[in-house]
Structure formats: structure tokens, C-alpha cells
Design a protein around this motif. Sequence first.
Motif, PDB file in Angstrom:
ATOM      1  N   ASP A  36     -34.024  23.676  -7.632  1.00 19.64           N
ATOM      2  CA  ASP A  36     -32.724  23.712  -8.299  1.00 19.64           C
ATOM      3  C   ASP A  36     -32.265  25.131  -8.634  1.00 19.64           C
TER       4      ASP A  36
ATOM      5  N   LYS B 202     -28.582  25.546  -9.313  1.00 15.00           N
ATOM      6  CA  LYS B 202     -28.142  25.111 -10.640  1.00 15.00           C
ATOM      7  C   LYS B 202     -28.374  26.232 -11.662  1.00 15.00           C
TER       8      LYS B 202
ATOM      9  N   SER C 175     -25.873  28.917 -11.131  1.00 14.13           N
ATOM     10  CA  SER C 175     -24.516  28.589 -11.556  1.00 14.13           C
ATOM     11  C   SER C 175     -24.377  28.705 -13.078  1.00 14.13           C
ATOM     12  N   GLU C 176     -25.520  28.723 -13.780  1.00 16.54           N
ATOM     13  CA  GLU C 176     -25.464  28.847 -15.234  1.00 16.54           C
ATOM     14  C   GLU C 176     -25.707  30.279 -15.708  1.00 16.54           C
TER      15      GLU C 176
ATOM     16  N   PRO D 276     -16.144  26.799  -9.438  1.00 16.94           N
ATOM     17  CA  PRO D 276     -15.980  25.485 -10.056  1.00 16.94           C
ATOM     18  C   PRO D 276     -15.783  24.370  -9.030  1.00 16.94           C
TER      19      PRO D 276
ATOM     20  N   VAL E 217     -19.161  24.274  -6.363  1.00 17.27           N
ATOM     21  CA  VAL E 217     -20.482  24.044  -6.934  1.00 17.27           C
ATOM     22  C   VAL E 217     -20.434  22.943  -7.992  1.00 17.27           C
ATOM     23  N   ASN E 218     -19.479  23.044  -8.902  1.00 26.44           N
ATOM     24  CA  ASN E 218     -19.435  22.067  -9.985  1.00 26.44           C
ATOM     25  C   ASN E 218     -18.564  20.859  -9.665  1.00 26.44           C
ATOM     26  N   LYS E 219     -17.982  20.857  -8.456  1.00 28.45           N
ATOM     27  CA  LYS E 219     -17.147  19.729  -8.003  1.00 28.45           C
ATOM     28  C   LYS E 219     -16.000  19.412  -8.974  1.00 28.45           C
ATOM     29  N   VAL E 220     -15.425  20.445  -9.524  1.00 25.69           N
ATOM     30  CA  VAL E 220     -14.280  20.273 -10.408  1.00 25.69           C
ATOM     31  C   VAL E 220     -13.052  20.004  -9.539  1.00 25.69           C
TER      32      VAL E 220
ATOM     33  N   MET F 178     -17.556  29.633 -14.290  1.00 29.44           N
ATOM     34  CA  MET F 178     -18.684  28.706 -14.135  1.00 29.44           C
ATOM     35  C   MET F 178     -19.245  28.282 -15.491  1.00 29.44           C
ATOM     36  N   HIS F 179     -18.632  28.725 -16.582  1.00 34.20           N
ATOM     37  CA  HIS F 179     -19.135  28.473 -17.933  1.00 34.20           C
ATOM     38  C   HIS F 179     -20.615  28.826 -18.063  1.00 34.20           C
TER      39      HIS F 179
END
Lengths: 253, 324
Positions: free
Chosen positions: A82, A85, A88-89, A113, A116-119, A164-165
Motif C-alpha cells: 500500500d 496510499k 497519497s497521505e 484527487p 488516486v482518491n476517485k473524487v 490530496m489532504h
Amino acid sequence: MSETKHNTKGPIISIRQMNKYYGDFHALTDINLEISIGERMVICGPSGSGKSTLIRCLNRLEAHQSGSVNVNGVELHQRMKDIDKVRSEVGMVFQHFNLFPHMTVLENCTAGPMWVNKVPPEDAHNIAMKYLERVNIPEQADKYPAQLSGGQQQRVAIARSLCMHPKVMLFDEPTSALDPEMVSEVLDTMTDLAQSGMTMIVVTHEMGFAKKVADRVVFMDEGRIVESNEPIAFFENPQSDRTKKFLSQVLVH
Amino acid sequence: MIQDTVTEDIIMRKPKFIAFLFTTIFICFFIFDPSQSIVGHLLEPALGDPEKSGFYGRCVTASMSAVLLVLNLLAISWIPNFRLQVITVWLQLLILFLSFFYSFDLSFEFIRSKIWFMVTQGIFTTLYVSAISIVIASFIAIIGAVAKMSSNGFAYAIASFYTSFFRGLPLLMQVYLIYLGFPQIGYVIDAVPAGIIALSLCYGAYMTEIFRAGIMSIDHGQWEGSRALGFKFGLIMRKIILPQSIPLIIPPTGNQFIAMLKDSSLVSVIGVWELMFLARTLGNKTFNHMEMLITAAMLYWMMTMVLELIQSRIERKYKKQQSR
Ligand SMILES: Nc1ncnc2c1ncn2[C@@H]1O[C@H](COP(=O)(O)OP(=O)(O)O)[C@@H](O)[C@H]1O
Ligand SMILES: [Mg+2]
């Protein structure tokens, strides 16, 4: 003072006895470091001392050979599943921005977003505009990176990461490639970010920024952490000779 | 290339150079002996029968030809406009070539009767075989390039064996191997698919290197920037790296396509009705070989010119995008 400046909710990154080699070259030796949530850490040291290598190990752009690196509760190692993941953070801002030149500023910011985050696209657009406003360049959204000044590009890069927060932001000499008159706009953005409570690890030679913003200053030399202290103590009462020599070199101008 | 703002002296204005040029041309003409040629015939009133003018005739015709050529070069050098200069030289060379073909005493009647069929059947087949092949070759090239750059030994071995093999064998042999070899292991394969497979595999091998170079030329900061955002390999490749390498890949790929257009004539050996096949077979019955060959040559050339035009358009478009 600095002990109370950040809330000590426990470490978000912890590094234990970490060693890093490039072939036979021992780039990092026995690194031990913990970064708490909300902490602002500045890393300084002479060129080639391993600052970039150290923070690049934190999102595994580089692999370490021994010891452990734990980011947000996840142990980084070669066969981990991962890593994307974790990455992305963990936001990262580079010396040379590394924006995508074939995409507009807005697309640079929505890519993470969306992909990767599927926004959904509209939400990604809103997120992107929110952070472009935060770094004060919403009006440049439809331009391409090459049409912006260096300072603006670096602020886009910061916004791109923020979209990406991230839980923590890494900066690798974010102002070193900029013309002098653009340094302050980027530092202001970073100061602003620090005041909002973001956890930050900043490699920089801007000692003014370190004094003003950092909770802790770490000094590195030859792949080792030589000294680590709160800013006032670090600048006014450096312990090692190497730190003193380095400070006398960067503080004269 | 960036032109310097200071131009050197025009070489055709230097008497020494002109003298040198004249001498060289004269010697060349003298060796090839133009006394029997058009020049010799034109000078017949002065020299008499070209057959009998001998050494004297050879000297006069050679020097006359050299004078004419040097005068022509001088005239070209005096044309002030670059475009006009280019057009003039092109026209002169074209006329030279056409008169060369004309001297074969071709039957234009025969060409006229066949040309429509050559265009509709031959050019059509040539173009679609090449177009399908270049698309497949591009896909092979992307996969080959990625495999060649990977740290996976198996992938690297397969890719390097493939490029080595298909770059190492003459295309003609590959065409035969696929057309005649596949039936040996039980697959009978039609001529056109066999030709497409051969062309795709061969050009895919060459284009693997083009794609690899294009991908490698992208700054590694692009990889780091994308990875730091959490992009996976396929996504980075599709959305970040390939779009940026395309402007670098297109010019050499255009060249490959133009080369393929002509190499596709090799599939005529297995009976694909492309341009070259028609040129050979149509001329055979009536012994009008030269007519058909020259017609096919002109058609190939015209297709290439059109493609070059398209290629330069695409390149200009990407250049504009890059300088944004
Ligand atoms: N990819 C690499 N391969 C080999 N050596 C490297 C590589 N990257 C960095 N180094 C070496 O590691 C040392 C630390 O580099 P770096 O972390 O970039 O230093 P800094 O950022 O403090 O200037 C330097 O001596 C550098 O030459
Ligand atoms: Mg560095």
C-alpha cells in the motif's frame, strides 16, 4: 516554549536506527527521529549531508537498507502493498516543482484527487480551486506551468499536494531554485500553512523561516543527525563545532 | 539549427571557386564523354557528325556542358529569395529526372490504361497495410520499451531477444518465415495478415528503441512528482510520461512510417496486391515493365511527399503546444 507550541498527540513519523546506502556509499547513518502530529521541523546542513535523502526515505522515493521507517502507522519496506496510499497521505514539494508541464494548473491540482482518491470531477475542481485560492493564485488556474513565474509554480506545487489532504508535508529546499524576489511569497505560503496546523518537515537554508516557524531544528552532516533542538537554543547556543561553523556560514549574509 | 545573424560571403561570388567548379565539372563531363549526347547533337552544325568529332568534339561538348551548368548555378545564386531558389532547383531537378524517364520511350497509353487500377488497388492496399502495421508496431514498441527498461529479468530478456532477432533478419526473410513457416506448425495464414504481422513485428522492434529513448528523455522529476502523489506505474505512464514523450516520438515514427510504406513492397512477394505487386504483374503480360515500374515509383514518391507534409503539420502543432 516549543514543547507547548505543538500538541503532542504522538508521532506520525518515526525513524529508528535507519541506514541508507547508495552502493558502497553510506548516505545516512543511524538516523533516529520522531515527528509528532502538528510539529514543524526544519532540517538544515551542508550540501551533500543527506537532507534530501532523509526526507525522500519518508515516502519511499528512496529505499533504506536497515532500521525502520514508520509513517502514519505503516511500516515502509520493499514488498509493501500500500505504498501508494502512504504516498497519497504524505505531500511532497520539490526544489524544481515537478509540475506536469502538459497539464494546466487546474489539471495538475485535480489529477491527484481524481485519479488516486476517485473524487468526482466537480468535487475535485472545487478542492483544487479552494487550495489555489489558499496559495493566492486562483486566477492562474487555466494557464500552463511554463507560463507562470518560479514562485507561482512552487505555490501551485504546494496546492497540488494539499489537494490530496495530506497528513504531513515534506519540503525539499522549496525556495532554492527561485529568483530572490520570489522566495518570500513561497515562504509566506508555507508560514500560513504552518499556522493552520499542518505537520511539516522542511529542508531549507532559510534560517529566518526556521526561527519563526519551526518547533525543532535538526542539523545534519555527513549523513548523521548532529544536533536537534528548539530554534532559540539551536541558534543561540549550538552545541557542536560543526553546527557553529555551519551557522556562521549561513547567518553572515 | 539557429541561423547566425551574420552570413558568410556567397561562395558562388568567388572567382577562384567558380574556376574550381568549372574545372571539376569539365573533368567529369570529359570522362563521361558527352559528345554523343543531346549537347553533341545540338552542336552538330559546328562540329559535324558527333560520331566522328573525336577528341576535339569531346573537348568542346564537355566544356560547353560545363559552361552551361556553371552559368545555371550562377543564375541560381543570384536569386534573392530563399523560396524562389528552392523552387527553381526543385523544378530543374524534376525536369532532369522526367527527361531521363522520357528517354526510355515509354508507352503513355499503357500507363494511362493502368494507372487508375494501380491507384485504387495498389495505393489503397499499400496504405492500409502500412497504417495497420504502424499502429500495431507502436503498441509493440510501448510494451517493448517498458520491458527493456524494467528490472524484471524475464521481461528484459524477452524484449531484447525480440528486438535483436527482428532487427537482425532481413524483412524479406521475415515475410517468408511467417507466410511459409506458420503453415508448418499448422496455421495457414493469408497473405495480407502475414504481411501485416511481418511488418508490425519488424518495425515494432525498431520503434521499441524510439519509444525507449522518448520515455528516457523525460525528466525523472516527473516520475517523482507523480509517485509522491500516489500514482501507480500504469497511470504515470499513460497520463504523465507518454503524453510528454509523444512530441519526441512522432518525428522518428513518421520516418518509420514512410520507410514502412516502401518496405511494404516486400509483401508483394507473397502475392499481396499492393503497389509493387501490381507494377510487376501488370507490366509482365505486355513487356511494359519500365512503364509500370516508373509509374509505381512516382506513386510511392507522391505518397511519401504527402506523408512528409502531414508529418510536418503534426510536428508544428506539437511545437506550438510545447512553447506554451
Ligand atoms: N541517487 C544517488 N546515487 C548515489 N549517490 C547519491 C544519490 N543521491 C544522493 N547521493 C549522495 O548522497 C549524499 C547525500 O545527498 P543528498 O541527500 O542529496 O544531500 P543534500 O540534500 O543534503 O544536499 C551526497 O553525497 C550525494 O552525492
Ligand atoms: Mg538536497
